[in-house]
Design a protein around this motif. Structure first.
Motif, PDB file in Angstrom:
ATOM      1  N   THR A  87      -2.020  57.745  39.723  1.00 22.40           N
ATOM      2  CA  THR A  87      -1.919  58.889  40.636  1.00 22.40           C
ATOM      3  C   THR A  87      -2.121  60.219  39.923  1.00 22.40           C
ATOM      4  OG1 THR A  87       0.503  58.819  40.425  1.00 22.40           O
ATOM      5  CG2 THR A  87      -0.479  57.666  42.320  1.00 22.40           C
ATOM      6  N   VAL A  88      -1.169  60.638  39.129  1.00 21.08           N
ATOM      7  CA  VAL A  88      -1.216  61.973  38.526  1.00 21.08           C
ATOM      8  C   VAL A  88      -1.612  61.950  37.052  1.00 21.08           C
ATOM      9  CG1 VAL A  88       0.445  62.931  40.151  1.00 21.08           C
ATOM     10  CG2 VAL A  88       1.261  61.949  37.995  1.00 21.08           C
ATOM     11  N   GLY A  89      -1.666  60.780  36.471  1.00 19.25           N
ATOM     12  CA  GLY A  89      -1.973  60.661  35.055  1.00 19.25           C
ATOM     13  C   GLY A  89      -0.699  60.552  34.230  1.00 19.25           C
ATOM     14  N   LEU A  90      -0.825  59.930  33.086  1.00 14.04           N
ATOM     15  CA  LEU A  90       0.321  59.731  32.197  1.00 14.04           C
ATOM     16  C   LEU A  90      -0.149  59.937  30.763  1.00 14.04           C
ATOM     17  CD1 LEU A  90       3.312  58.813  31.905  1.00 14.04           C
ATOM     18  CD2 LEU A  90       2.448  56.487  31.692  1.00 14.04           C
ATOM     19  N   PHE A  91       0.420  60.920  30.079  1.00 10.95           N
ATOM     20  CA  PHE A  91       0.044  61.243  28.703  1.00 10.95           C
ATOM     21  C   PHE A  91      -1.461  61.494  28.584  1.00 10.95           C
ATOM     22  CE2 PHE A  91       3.650  58.141  28.061  1.00 10.95           C
ATOM     23  CZ  PHE A  91       4.629  59.123  27.936  1.00 10.95           C
ATOM     24  N   GLY A  92      -2.018  62.129  29.601  1.00 15.59           N
ATOM     25  CA  GLY A  92      -3.447  62.431  29.580  1.00 15.59           C
ATOM     26  C   GLY A  92      -4.339  61.263  29.965  1.00 15.59           C
ATOM     27  N   ILE A  93      -3.743  60.150  30.384  1.00 11.69           N
ATOM     28  CA  ILE A  93      -4.512  58.956  30.750  1.00 11.69           C
ATOM     29  C   ILE A  93      -4.482  58.814  32.265  1.00 11.69           C
ATOM     30  CG2 ILE A  93      -4.646  56.439  30.590  1.00 11.69           C
ATOM     31  CD1 ILE A  93      -3.190  56.738  27.848  1.00 11.69           C
ATOM     32  N   ARG A  94      -5.668  58.708  32.848  1.00 14.01           N
ATOM     33  CA  ARG A  94      -5.784  58.433  34.282  1.00 14.01           C
ATOM     34  C   ARG A  94      -6.466  57.103  34.445  1.00 14.01           C
ATOM     35  NH1 ARG A  94      -5.477  62.507  38.817  1.00 14.01           N
ATOM     36  NH2 ARG A  94      -5.693  60.507  39.803  1.00 14.01           N
ATOM     37  N   SER A  95      -5.990  56.350  35.386  1.00 12.28           N
ATOM     38  CA  SER A  95      -6.575  55.043  35.655  1.00 12.28           C
ATOM     39  C   SER A  95      -6.943  54.967  37.124  1.00 12.28           C
ATOM     40  CB  SER A  95      -5.568  53.935  35.293  1.00 12.28           C
ATOM     41  OG  SER A  95      -6.199  52.673  35.352  1.00 12.28           O
ATOM     42  N   SER A  96      -7.544  53.857  37.502  1.00  8.49           N
ATOM     43  CA  SER A  96      -7.865  53.632  38.913  1.00  8.49           C
ATOM     44  C   SER A  96      -7.718  52.145  39.197  1.00  8.49           C
ATOM     45  CB  SER A  96      -9.291  54.083  39.220  1.00  8.49           C
ATOM     46  OG  SER A  96     -10.216  53.173  38.651  1.00  8.49           O
ATOM     47  N   LEU A  97      -7.676  51.810  40.461  1.00 12.29           N
ATOM     48  CA  LEU A  97      -7.567  50.399  40.830  1.00 12.29           C
ATOM     49  C   LEU A  97      -8.825  49.627  40.476  1.00 12.29           C
ATOM     50  CD1 LEU A  97      -5.643  50.550  44.216  1.00 12.29           C
ATOM     51  CD2 LEU A  97      -4.786  49.847  41.980  1.00 12.29           C
ATOM     52  N   GLY A  98      -9.896  50.336  40.148  1.00 13.67           N
ATOM     53  CA  GLY A  98     -11.129  49.695  39.713  1.00 13.67           C
ATOM     54  C   GLY A  98     -11.102  49.266  38.251  1.00 13.67           C
ATOM     55  N   TYR A  99     -10.106  49.736  37.501  1.00 14.94           N
ATOM     56  CA  TYR A  99      -9.979  49.370  36.085  1.00 14.94           C
ATOM     57  C   TYR A  99      -9.596  47.895  35.980  1.00 14.94           C
ATOM     58  CZ  TYR A  99      -8.625  49.846  31.175  1.00 14.94           C
ATOM     59  OH  TYR A  99      -8.540  49.713  29.820  1.00 14.94           O
ATOM     60  N   ASP A 100     -10.022  47.248  34.883  1.00 14.60           N
ATOM     61  CA  ASP A 100      -9.732  45.820  34.684  1.00 14.60           C
ATOM     62  C   ASP A 100      -8.261  45.499  34.948  1.00 14.60           C
ATOM     63  OD1 ASP A 100     -12.305  45.206  34.012  1.00 14.60           O
ATOM     64  OD2 ASP A 100     -11.950  45.155  31.851  1.00 14.60           O
ATOM     65  N   LEU A 101      -8.019  44.574  35.852  1.00 13.15           N
ATOM     66  CA  LEU A 101      -6.699  44.025  36.170  1.00 13.15           C
ATOM     67  C   LEU A 101      -5.683  45.033  36.689  1.00 13.15           C
ATOM     68  CD1 LEU A 101      -6.198  41.461  33.259  1.00 13.15           C
ATOM     69  CD2 LEU A 101      -7.090  41.049  35.546  1.00 13.15           C
ATOM     70  N   ALA A 102      -6.112  46.232  37.073  1.00 14.48           N
ATOM     71  CA  ALA A 102      -5.158  47.229  37.566  1.00 14.48           C
ATOM     72  C   ALA A 102      -4.456  46.749  38.830  1.00 14.48           C
ATOM     73  CB  ALA A 102      -5.850  48.564  37.810  1.00 14.48           C
ATOM     74  N   LEU A 103      -5.210  46.251  39.790  1.00 15.78           N
ATOM     75  CA  LEU A 103      -4.606  45.776  41.036  1.00 15.78           C
ATOM     76  C   LEU A 103      -3.711  44.566  40.783  1.00 15.78           C
ATOM     77  CD1 LEU A 103      -4.312  46.058  44.072  1.00 15.78           C
ATOM     78  CD2 LEU A 103      -6.354  44.629  44.335  1.00 15.78           C
TER      79      LEU A 103
END
Length: 129
Positions: A87-103
């Motif tokens: 959502t808002v990022g963590l320690f400068g890292i943003r992810s998405s549900l499209g990232y490997d195994l995120a969902l």
């Protein structure tokens, strides 16, 4: 009394599986390209999941209570970190549900938190032998 112990053991096994699955997903990501600081954190996450899974399976009494609470906090913290990264990022890292195994990780960690909530409530129940 025997039924209660058997039921508690089932929840302990489910909790251990949830912790191992969460750690396994993170370790898989490390072996498939996640490196740097995030990769190191994922390896530590996998080690923590393994240690806590063993503690939930092998301890009894007060140590089991501590292990389940720590397992719950660990898994909930990992889920929170993922939600923040999505959502808002963590320690400068943003992810998405499209990232490997995120969902998949989101589902495993959400179900794991529910399992560990039940396990923790079961082992903390007053009058439990």
């Amino acid at each position: 009394m025997v039924h209660t112990r058997r039921s508690t053991m089932v929840w302990q096994v489910l909790s251990a599986v949830a912790l191992l699955a969460m750690g396994g997903l993170h370790l898989w990501l490390v072996f498939h390209g996640t490196g740097g600081i995030l990769g190191i954190l994922f390896v530590l996450n996998a080690i923590g999941g393994l240690v806590l899974a063993l503690a939930v399976l092998l301890t009894r009494g007060r140590l089991l209570q501590v292990a389940t609470v720590l397992g719950l906090l660990f898994l909930a913290g990992t889920l929170l970190a993922l939600v923040l990264a999505l959502t808002v990022g963590l320690f400068g890292i943003r992810s998405s549900l499209g990232y490997d195994l995120a969902l998949e990780t989101l589902v495993v960690e959400s179900v794991g938190v529910v399992i560990l909530l039940v396990t923790t409530a079961t082992v903390l129940r007053p009058g439990r032998a």
